[in-house]
Design a protein around this motif. Sequence first.
Motif, short mmCIF file in Angstrom:
data_model
loop_
_atom_site.label_atom_id
_atom_site.label_comp_id
_atom_site.label_asym_id
_atom_site.label_seq_id
_atom_site.Cartn_x
_atom_site.Cartn_y
_atom_site.Cartn_z
N GLY A 123 66.40 -17.58 44.05
CA GLY A 123 65.70 -16.53 43.32
C GLY A 123 64.53 -17.07 42.54
N ALA A 124 64.72 -18.23 41.92
CA ALA A 124 63.65 -18.84 41.11
C ALA A 124 62.44 -19.18 41.97
N TYR A 125 62.68 -19.74 43.15
CA TYR A 125 61.56 -20.06 44.05
C TYR A 125 60.90 -18.79 44.56
N GLY A 126 61.69 -17.75 44.79
CA GLY A 126 61.10 -16.48 45.19
C GLY A 126 60.14 -15.97 44.12
N THR A 140 59.96 -15.20 28.12
CA THR A 140 60.87 -15.93 27.24
C THR A 140 62.32 -15.75 27.64
N ASP A 141 62.59 -14.92 28.65
CA ASP A 141 63.96 -14.69 29.12
C ASP A 141 64.03 -14.89 30.62
N THR A 142 63.55 -16.02 31.07
CA THR A 142 63.59 -16.34 32.50
C THR A 142 65.01 -16.34 33.03
N ILE A 143 65.94 -16.91 32.28
CA ILE A 143 67.31 -16.99 32.77
C ILE A 143 67.93 -15.60 32.91
N GLY A 144 67.46 -14.66 32.10
CA GLY A 144 67.93 -13.28 32.24
C GLY A 144 67.47 -12.67 33.55
N THR A 160 57.88 -18.84 35.97
CA THR A 160 59.25 -19.32 35.89
C THR A 160 59.27 -20.83 35.96
N PHE A 161 60.23 -21.42 35.31
CA PHE A 161 60.45 -22.85 35.53
C PHE A 161 61.43 -22.99 36.69
N ILE A 162 61.47 -24.18 37.27
CA ILE A 162 62.37 -24.47 38.39
C ILE A 162 63.26 -25.64 37.99
N LEU A 163 64.56 -25.48 38.17
CA LEU A 163 65.48 -26.58 37.85
C LEU A 163 65.62 -27.48 39.08
#
Length: 233
Positions: A157-160, A136-140, A168-171
């Motif tokens: 980092g998100a793709y990693g 619930t705190d992916t952005i953290g 994680t979601f990906i923007l």
Amino acid sequence: MAFVEQFEVIYHRAAERKGGNAALEALLSKPRTAAQLKQLSDAECLSEFSKKIFQSGFVWSVVEKKWPEFEQLFFGFEPAKILLMSDEMLAAKATDPRIIRNATKVFAIRDNALMISEAAEKHGSFGQFLAQWPDTDTIGLWAYLKQHGNRLGGNVGAYGLRFLGKDTFILSQDVEAYLRSSGLVDGGLTSQKNLKAIQQQFNLWREQSGRSLQEISKVISMSVGDNHVGMAT
């Protein structure tokens, strides 16, 4: 004013574009469980983050093809061994023709080895660190990687995390297009205001659907733009 659809509506549109529910489901994948994340070695984590750094702004398939040479040259990405490498050693590695020669990215490997080692010291391993971080705190978690690591900001980092199996979601461009068209975000995508709004919305979709952030993100990306039957996303 924001008008964000229920996840069921988004899912239905994505399924229509991809040829039905079964076809859409075949394109989705689930993240690792907490137990599976705990089994990740620190070397695996450093290798994946390093690979995503080298793939950033480059042809992914070329980096993938060269990765066995990277693994050999950087001692299997064992953080303890990487941390023993001097500036001179790293500079020499950065000129080796077997890899993609980029000194800035090579030096980032050592910085990220330190990040992983410090987290592992506190939590037992970096995989255990990832397992305990709330979805619930992916952005953290993104912020942690950006602050404590090197070149792990933005989607790198998100793709990693995605390839390591952390939910994680990906923007991506398609996800961003949906968020903007719905009025959920305005201005800079990664402002704290927008990131908090995005996190809250993904958490809501997660509650509505019972699905992972990874699945939700992929469904959204396939519900907009040119994503139709037979087209890659």
